[in-house]
Design an enzyme around this catalytic site. Structure first.
Site, PDB file in Angstrom:
ATOM      1  CD  GLU A   1      -2.834   1.045   2.504  1.00 39.30           C
ATOM      2  OE1 GLU A   1      -2.982  -0.065   3.061  1.00 39.30           O
ATOM      3  OE2 GLU A   1      -3.428   2.063   2.882  1.00 39.30           O
TER       4      GLU A   1
ATOM      5  CG  ASP B   1      -4.238   5.416   2.082  1.00 40.75           C
ATOM      6  OD1 ASP B   1      -5.022   6.364   1.942  1.00 40.75           O
ATOM      7  OD2 ASP B   1      -3.899   5.010   3.212  1.00 40.75           O
TER       8      ASP B   1
HETATM    9  O1  OSB Z   1      -2.447   4.718   5.849  1.00 39.84           O
HETATM   10  O2  OSB Z   1      -4.202   3.569   6.126  1.00 39.84           O
HETATM   11  C1  OSB Z   1      -3.410   4.429   6.534  1.00 39.84           C
HETATM   12  C2  OSB Z   1      -4.463   5.452  10.021  1.00 39.84           C
HETATM   13  C3  OSB Z   1      -4.173   6.801  10.011  1.00 39.84           C
HETATM   14  C4  OSB Z   1      -3.625   7.350   8.885  1.00 39.84           C
HETATM   15  C5  OSB Z   1      -3.360   6.561   7.772  1.00 39.84           C
HETATM   16  C6  OSB Z   1      -3.655   5.189   7.792  1.00 39.84           C
HETATM   17  C7  OSB Z   1      -4.191   4.634   8.941  1.00 39.84           C
HETATM   18  C8  OSB Z   1      -4.477   3.210   9.017  1.00 39.84           C
HETATM   19  C9  OSB Z   1      -5.823   2.767   9.504  1.00 39.84           C
HETATM   20  O3  OSB Z   1      -3.665   2.365   8.722  1.00 39.84           O
HETATM   21  C10 OSB Z   1      -5.869   2.520  10.951  1.00 39.84           C
HETATM   22  C11 OSB Z   1      -7.248   2.491  11.523  1.00 39.84           C
HETATM   23  O4  OSB Z   1      -8.089   3.326  11.180  1.00 39.84           O
HETATM   24  O5  OSB Z   1      -7.488   1.633  12.370  1.00 39.84           O
HETATM   25 MG    MG Z   2      -2.570   3.576   4.091  1.00 35.98          MG
END
Ligand code: OSB
Ligand code: MG
Length: 385
Positions: free
Chosen positions: A230, A255
């Site tokens: 990702e 993302d």
């Molecule tokens: O990159 O998916 C991401 C959380 C904060 C900022 C970016 C990300 C994330 C997560 C999800 O990985 C975590 C969650 O919401 O439990």
């Molecule tokens: Mg992410």
């Protein structure tokens, strides 16, 4: 089934335009039970903006996913408060709201600021769903009664701690596990997980910690069979990811780079995104989310819903959107992994076999507990037309 008939009627009859009475912006701070570490930093406290919209005796909510620090994307809690107060809220007050899609079109006059827009746009979805007496899931056209729970595991002290943590989450029933990686915390981590769980295909999320110069190092991760990699490269990039995709076997999921349906289409077209992480709060809200969902389904591109360490309020929006049929298991875990107390009642719960029920009541389908919200509030600003 009366609920279904109600839903059909709401869709057929002309919805009543809602004159908005008040929009409240407030900053909340929730202590976190465990820090969440990514390649861009450590979160020990969750600070976010809550948008409350009042109209026709109804109260609706939207949780902004912007963090107080611009480490994930450029928007912050502060920029979101500014753009909402000075530009988006006045646009919402300018005319009655009949449908959330109509408000989304109005908000497009402001460029960018997708997180600020999403908080208001999703509050409008909640408002209109409450007016129509349907759940958010039903308003979106969702059909699933429950969604798969998945978990995102932050960077741990060392690889042994990571393996233990993943074992713990699998035991809790999560149907999918994602782990965070960064340079130096990638190969050994994925090897350790592969040796302990040979049949598990973890998602490895780099949060833009690499450049194309790291292509060889990233290709070495193929050996550990991650489900996908990702956002390995720059937070706004598409073309370098397309170049990287030609040099590694692991599918790339984007993302950060995906902030509109148009960008998703381009990323798919050029071969930069084999998989799509959709976060409604990152793409301007549910109207754009439905477009991205439909686009991915039409093109056969796997799609899952990400998370932003939301409170139960924001988590519920992610639950409702996943009632749409195209979603694979994503990052929706129990909010109480992060927070002692949920802001919604009934709370979002994950069953022992890794499912979350989609609430059936109007809008969010759960009560936002005012006393808990007030206790967490740092400042509050009520805006009127
Ligand atoms: O990159 O998916 C991401 C959380 C904060 C900022 C970016 C990300 C994330 C997560 C999800 O990985 C975590 C969650 O919401 O439990
Ligand atoms: Mg992410």
């Amino acid at each position: 089934m009366p609920a279904l008939r109600r839903q059909g009627e709401a869709a057929l009859s002309q919805p009543a335009p809602l004159r908005l009475d008040e929009i409240v912006l407030q900053e909340l701070a929730l202590p976190m039970r465990q820090p969440f570490e990514t390649s861009f930093g450590v979160a020990r406290e969750k600070r976010f903006l809550l948008v409350t919209v009042r109209a026709a005796g109804l109260t609706a909510f939207g949780e902004c996913v912007a963090d107080h620090h611009p480490g994930y994307l450029p928007e912050t809690l502060g920029t979101a408060a500014h753009v909402l107060r000075d530009f988006l809220v006045p646009l919402a007050f300018a005319a009655p709201v009949t449908t959330p899609q109509e408000l989304a079109a109005r908000l497009a006059a402001v460029r960018g600021h997708e997180m600020a827009k999403a908080a208001l746009e999703m509050a409008a979805w909640d408002l209109c769903a409450r007016r129509d007496g349907v759940s958010l899931a039903a308003a979106l056209g969702g059909t699933r009664g429950r969604i798969a729970a998945g978990v995102s595991v932050g960077l741990q002290r060392d690889d042994a701690a990571l393996v233990d943590k993943v074992a713990e989450e699998l035991a809790a029933g999560y149907q999918r596990v994602k782990v965070k990686i960064k340079p130096g915390r990638d190969e050994t981590a994925l090897r350790a997980l592969h040796e302990r769980f040979p049949d598990l295909h973890v998602v490895a999320d780099a949060n833009s910690a690499y450049t194309l110069a790291d292509a060889e190092r990233l290709a070495r991760l193929d050996a550990f069979r991650p489900a996908m990699l990702e956002q390995p490269l720059h937070w706004d990039d598409v073309l370098d990811h397309a170049a990287l995709a030609k040099r590694i076997r692991t599918p790339i999921c984007l993302d950060e780079s995906l902030r509109s349906a148009a960008r998703v289409a381009q990323a798919i077209d050029v071969g930069a995104a084999a998989v799509v992480n959709l976060k409604p709060g990152r793409v301007g809200g549910f109207t754009e989310s439905v477009a991205i969902h439909d686009l991915c389904v039409a093109r056969g591109v796997p799609l899952w819903c990400g998370g932003m360490v939301e409170s139960g309020i924001g988590r519920l929006f992610n639950v409702h959107v996943q009632a749409l049929p195209g979603f694979e298991p994503g990052d929706t875990s129990d909010p109480r992994r992060y927070f002692d107390e949920d802001l919604v009642d009934p709370p979002v719960v994950v069953s022992a076999d890794g499912w979350i029920d989609v609430p059936r009541g109007p809008g969010l389908g759960a009560e936002v507990v005012t006393a808990r919200v007030e206790r967490a509030t740092r400042w509050r600003e009520a805006l009127r037309p």
